[in-house]
Design an enzyme around this catalytic site. Sequence first.
Site, PDB file in Angstrom:
ATOM      1  N   GLY A 184       2.623   9.704  -4.790  1.00  0.00           N
ATOM      2  CA  GLY A 184       2.272   8.320  -5.139  1.00  0.00           C
ATOM      3  C   GLY A 184       0.947   7.939  -4.493  1.00  0.00           C
ATOM      4  N   ARG A 194     -13.301  10.244   1.487  1.00  0.00           N
ATOM      5  CA  ARG A 194     -14.700  10.034   1.914  1.00  0.00           C
ATOM      6  C   ARG A 194     -14.919  10.550   3.344  1.00  0.00           C
ATOM      7  NH1 ARG A 194     -16.792   5.702   4.862  1.00  0.00           N
ATOM      8  NH2 ARG A 194     -18.945   5.046   4.382  1.00  0.00           N
ATOM      9  N   SER A 197       4.321  15.993  -0.577  1.00  0.00           N
ATOM     10  CA  SER A 197       3.030  16.690  -0.500  1.00  0.00           C
ATOM     11  C   SER A 197       2.973  17.582   0.737  1.00  0.00           C
ATOM     12  CB  SER A 197       1.892  15.677  -0.442  1.00  0.00           C
ATOM     13  OG  SER A 197       2.105  14.649  -1.371  1.00  0.00           O
ATOM     14  N   THR A 220       0.715   6.996   2.070  1.00  0.00           N
ATOM     15  CA  THR A 220       1.785   6.432   1.242  1.00  0.00           C
ATOM     16  C   THR A 220       2.023   4.997   1.695  1.00  0.00           C
ATOM     17  OG1 THR A 220       4.190   6.389   0.902  1.00  0.00           O
ATOM     18  CG2 THR A 220       3.437   7.652   2.773  1.00  0.00           C
ATOM     19  N   ILE A 221       2.307   4.129   0.736  1.00  0.00           N
ATOM     20  CA  ILE A 221       2.516   2.735   1.132  1.00  0.00           C
ATOM     21  C   ILE A 221       3.833   2.554   1.882  1.00  0.00           C
ATOM     22  CG2 ILE A 221       1.135   1.824  -0.772  1.00  0.00           C
ATOM     23  CD1 ILE A 221       3.906   0.905  -1.989  1.00  0.00           C
ATOM     24  N   ASP A 222       4.726   3.558   1.789  1.00  0.00           N
ATOM     25  CA  ASP A 222       6.082   3.379   2.324  1.00  0.00           C
ATOM     26  C   ASP A 222       6.190   3.421   3.854  1.00  0.00           C
ATOM     27  OD1 ASP A 222       6.991   3.105  -0.222  1.00  0.00           O
ATOM     28  OD2 ASP A 222       7.763   5.136  -0.403  1.00  0.00           O
ATOM     29  N   ASP A 248       6.835   5.945   5.630  1.00  0.00           N
ATOM     30  CA  ASP A 248       8.078   6.664   5.930  1.00  0.00           C
ATOM     31  C   ASP A 248       7.843   8.079   6.470  1.00  0.00           C
ATOM     32  OD1 ASP A 248       7.061   7.627   3.577  1.00  0.00           O
ATOM     33  OD2 ASP A 248       8.968   7.711   2.520  1.00  0.00           O
ATOM     34  N   ARG A 289      11.963   3.501  -1.111  1.00  0.00           N
ATOM     35  CA  ARG A 289      13.196   4.181  -1.522  1.00  0.00           C
ATOM     36  C   ARG A 289      14.087   4.480  -0.334  1.00  0.00           C
ATOM     37  NH1 ARG A 289      10.466   8.463  -5.362  1.00  0.00           N
ATOM     38  NH2 ARG A 289       9.118   8.294  -3.571  1.00  0.00           N
ATOM     39  N   GLY A 305       8.366 -15.101   5.649  1.00  0.00           N
ATOM     40  CA  GLY A 305       9.428 -16.063   5.969  1.00  0.00           C
ATOM     41  C   GLY A 305      10.670 -15.940   5.109  1.00  0.00           C
ATOM     42  N   GLU A 347      14.495 -15.376   3.898  1.00  0.00           N
ATOM     43  CA  GLU A 347      15.788 -15.807   4.427  1.00  0.00           C
ATOM     44  C   GLU A 347      16.651 -14.597   4.820  1.00  0.00           C
ATOM     45  OE1 GLU A 347      17.053 -18.919   4.424  1.00  0.00           O
ATOM     46  OE2 GLU A 347      18.961 -18.152   5.140  1.00  0.00           O
ATOM     47  N   ARG A 402      16.658 -16.401  -9.468  1.00  0.00           N
ATOM     48  CA  ARG A 402      15.673 -15.659 -10.252  1.00  0.00           C
ATOM     49  C   ARG A 402      15.349 -14.353  -9.529  1.00  0.00           C
ATOM     50  NH1 ARG A 402      16.951 -18.819 -13.434  1.00  0.00           N
ATOM     51  NH2 ARG A 402      15.671 -20.156 -14.776  1.00  0.00           N
ATOM     52  N   HIS A 446       4.494  -1.814  -9.156  1.00  0.00           N
ATOM     53  CA  HIS A 446       3.301  -1.036  -8.783  1.00  0.00           C
ATOM     54  C   HIS A 446       2.103  -1.869  -8.377  1.00  0.00           C
ATOM     55  CE1 HIS A 446       5.858   1.990 -10.506  1.00  0.00           C
ATOM     56  NE2 HIS A 446       5.092   2.899  -9.929  1.00  0.00           N
ATOM     57  N   ILE A 447       2.203  -3.175  -8.478  1.00  0.00           N
ATOM     58  CA  ILE A 447       1.142  -4.020  -7.933  1.00  0.00           C
ATOM     59  C   ILE A 447       0.959  -3.683  -6.441  1.00  0.00           C
ATOM     60  CG2 ILE A 447       2.650  -5.949  -7.286  1.00  0.00           C
ATOM     61  CD1 ILE A 447       0.543  -7.867  -8.174  1.00  0.00           C
TER      62      ILE A 447
END
Length: 324
Positions: A11, A21, A105, A126-128, A130, A172, A186, A188, A248, A254-255
């Site tokens: 990912g 770079r 990887s 990785t953004i996770d 982990d 995940r 913030g 809950e 809701r 993926h943003i």
Amino acid sequence: VKNIAVLTSGGDAPGMNAAIRAVVRACSYYDVKCFGIYKGYEGLINNEVEVLNARSVRNVINKGGTFLKSARSKEFRTVEGRKKAYDNLVKNSIDALVVIGGDGSFTGALKLSEEYNFPVVGIPGTIDNDINGTDYTIGYDTALNTVVEAIDKIRDTASSHNRLFLIEVMGRDAGDIALNAGIGAGAEEILIPEEDMGVERLIESLRKSKKTGKTSSIIVVAEGDKSGKNIFELGEYVEENLNDYEVRVSVLGHIQRGGPPSCYDRVLASKLGVGAVEALLDGKSEVMIGIVHKVVTIVPLKIALDKRPHKHDGLIKVADITSV
Ligand code: F6P
């Protein structure tokens, strides 16, 4: 080591370009030839390799994604796939490889090194967040900021309509994004993969909050949470059992993986990229370059791949206390 190649795999994460770079420029600084491999291990198998020089990586530090592209290669998981990849490394006279990615990887890198005694160094991207043995992975800080910004916006509408929102964030196996962005925005309640809160306790806690005067609520749910329900089922369950709020659901998706990297991620990527080249020049292999207490640290890949559950250092308690 005279010829180093770099690839991004798995990912994508904001800051991967900054890491590429740094690798390319460190190679230039130390007079080493640098090769970029496109589409991760897939591109290595297909010999999608190009020489990169210091100018090839101009104007990329501020860009999200990875200009080398990324992929999850099924073929590289096979002995035959890795043989093709190794043959292309030899064909291009590449003598060491930097892999920017996550655990999948790194597993691939380790296999390649074990089978062909080929020098590999990993950079955690990785953004996770982990990966074991590093406090931070590249992309995590940017993703946190993206999530907090999104939740801030959802809070406006949640509060205008006195609604309860369930917001799904990535992760995940790790609750780092959920927990930290949840506290920062913030929330809950925060549901993470490392802890089973139990849906009954969730309902109970929301009831209590309502009694204390809360008129709207944000619940952050990591995609790997342990409720046993997907977020839409969970939303319905909460609406039916709480019988108090209109619910809701919002899936951020993926943003979270895109956008310009934060300054923190750019600097981290720069440090780790330089560290990776220096480690290879120093004869190191099968290691990851991580950051521990602000210090660039060399960690064996086997330890980086250790699946010990993340400790959240009292953060769960902070989340509980600050959401009373
Ligand atoms: O990069 C890791 C990750 O963001 C996970 O949190 C998520 O489950 C996964 O990637 C989704 O990735 P993809 O859509 O690329 O399969």
